[in-house]
Design a protein around this motif. Structure first.
Motif: not given
Lengths: 264, 283
Positions: B29, B31, B41, B44-46, B79, B233, B235
């Motif tokens: 992730k 930001s 952000d 997003a968590p990938t 990250p 965000d 993804r």
């Protein structure tokens, strides 16, 4: 191309011919009983020319030229070395740069001529007081350029060099250093010019040799011919130095797009 | 992680299952702090992986964080959460196993093309003479044998990219990261560069992460196309295997009916997802 540059040269010569012509007529042909450019204030082109020839033939001029050249070169080398070193240091140490910022601005804002008497007091009437004056001028030009050069290294080039595996030392050698030098060289004309200004102004204010001394001495006895001859030699000297700088610059900045170097 | 799980069964059996994982992004992730306060952000968590020898393209609209993910993989950017594994090892600092071809010009303008390529070896201790010789070889392989002594400003955009490619490949990195490398080039040059890249890649099949916004280019070059949604965000919203035969011609493959079918399938999903993302953004 060839014809165009010949035409340009012809036009440049024409300007000199017209200027000298006006000077000659004004100083030696009375118009309505009055000299337009009285000889006492303006001398005549012929007298000035004869004086220049005499200075060279008698060999008197060489000593003065040599002194001025030495002062100029010393001022340039010392000022550049200091500017590069401090510029680098400040650019890599933002805290130091921030602390000294107001003082650098203060000193740079000071008209350098007022420093001349102090340098004479400290360093005597020899060449070093002139060198010091030149150094204060050259230093700031080089310093600001190198500082800028290090600060403005392209971040992409930097990232690329890092990804290539360069260590900090290698980054310095292959990225920061050439970038800073290129900025310094692009101000070569200005800094060499300033070195010369420092030398001549220093000589003018107090010395026993050099072009500035020659002009000052002639002025002291209202020898306008001598002043003009000195000025003429000084200008020719500047042109030669400028031409040499252009040669050096072209050699060193060969990787720059032509427009940035100046076309001829 | 979800992507990796989804992808595994649908993997074409063209490559051995045992191929090691070259790059694994695990819940990465990113930001950014904007103007000291607001947290933005970007990604997003990938999670996804690139296997050894696999050519993966990441496609998405401009500003979706594709380049950000690449910078994270390169180790240029840390990250905010999650981590990166390179050949099973957790990445800390710069990714030494990868070469990075940037979108912008990254050549050192004060060095000749040849020196720019040779320096990549020299910094690792190769004697200058050897490095120059190897660099000359690489300049030939990218078709610039006659341009060794040119400086960057004396080369065209395409030629500069070729030099950049030689500069990256001469180190023989095991992973190749490319950030819209052919973005600023015209269409014909892009296809020529694509073929050059495929030719060089086929020699030792490095793992490639290729970021582009051009879906056709991605399909023509890759084994897999990963689709990202628009940021913030951003993804991963799709992961498509490209089972076109190799060797390929990056220009001619576009006329293949199979290429069209793939393009349509991916584009349908991309369009749908992008539209959805925009709606969500508008709300």
């Amino acid at each position: 191309m060839r014809a165009a540059s010949l035409k340009l040269l012809a036009l440049q010569v024409l300007v000199a011919v017209v200027a000298i012509g006006i000077w000659h007529v004004g100083s030696s042909v009375p118009i309505a009983g009055k000299y337009f450019l009285p000889e006492f204030f303006f001398s005549t082109p012929l007298d000035v020319f004869q004086r220049v020839v005499k200075l060279f033939v008698s060999g008197e001029i060489w000593r003065h030229l040599w002194i001025t050249l030495t002062e100029t070169l010393l001022a340039f080398v010392i000022g550049s070395a200091g500017g590069v070193a401090i510029g680098f240091w400040f650019a890599r140490q933002p805290l130091i740069a921030a602390v000294f910022d107001p003082y650098v601005k203060m000193v740079n804002a000071l008209p350098r001529v007022v420093l001349a008497p102090i340098f004479m007091l400290w360093l005597g009437l020899g060449i070093w007081s002139k060198v010091a004056l030149g150094v204060t001028l050259v230093f700031f030009v080089v310093f600001f350029n190198v500082y800028q050069g290090v600060k403005e290294v392209s971040p992409v080039v930097l990232s690329n060099a890092r990804m290539m595996g360069m260590t900090e030392r290698q980054l310095f050698r292959h990225v920061y250093w050439p970038s800073a030098l290129s900025w310094m060289f692009s101000s070569l004309h200005t800094s060499v010019g300033f070195a010369l200004v420092g030398a001549v102004v220093g000589e003018y204010l107090g010395s026993a040799a050099g072009l500035g001394y020659l002009i000052h001495e002639a002025e002291g006895v209202f020898d306008v011919t001598g002043v003009f001859a000195g000025m003429f030699i000084l200008s020719a000297f500047v042109l030669v130095i400028d031409w040499l700088v252009t040669l050096v610059e072209r050699r060193l900045l060969v990787w720059r797009p032509q427009a940035a170097v100046g076309q001829t | 992680m979800e992507m990796a799980a989804r992808r595994e069964p649908s993997r074409p059996s063209a490559e051995p299952e045992s191929a090691a994982t070259a790059v694994r992004l695990d819940g990465v992730k990113v930001s950014f702090v904007i103007r000291g306060a607001a947290v933005f952000d970007a990604v997003a968590p990938t999670s996804f992986e690139v296997r050894e020898g696999e050519f993966v393209s990441i496609v998405g609209p401009t500003g979706c964080g594709k380049s950000t993910l690449l910078n994270v993989t390169a180790g240029l950017l840390k990250p905010s959460a999650g981590h990166v594994e390179i050949f099973g090892e957790r990445l800390a600092g710069l990714n030494r196993k990868s070469g990075y071809l940037f979108q912008q010009d990254a050549l050192m303008p004060w060095k000749t093309a040849l020196d720019n390529v040779a320096i990549a070896l020299e910094v690792h201790g190769t004697p200058r003479k050897e490095a120059l010789e190897a660099a000359r070889g690489w300049m030939g392989r990218v078709g610039l044998a006659r341009f060794c002594e040119r400086y960057a400003h004396e080369l065209s955009g395409g030629q500069r990219k070729r030099v950049g490619l030689a500069q990256v490949l001469i180190r023989r990195p095991r992973i190749l990261l490319m950030d819209e490398p052919f973005g600023p080039l015209d269409a014909q040059t892009r296809q020529i560069m694509g073929n050059l890249l495929l030719g060089l890649w086929a020699e030792d099949r490095k793992a490639v992460m290729f970021v582009t916004h051009d879906l056709e280019e991605a399909i023509a070059l890759s084994d897999r196309v990963v689709i990202m949604s628009a940021g913030p965000d951003a993804r991963v919203i799709g992961d498509h295997p490209i089972d076109l035969a190799r060797p390929r011609d990056a220009a001619e493959i576009r006329l293949d009916p199979k290429f069209h079918a793939l393009h349509k399938r991916i584009w349908d999903q991309l369009r749908e997802e992008v539209a959805k993302t925009y709606e969500e953004g508008a709300r």
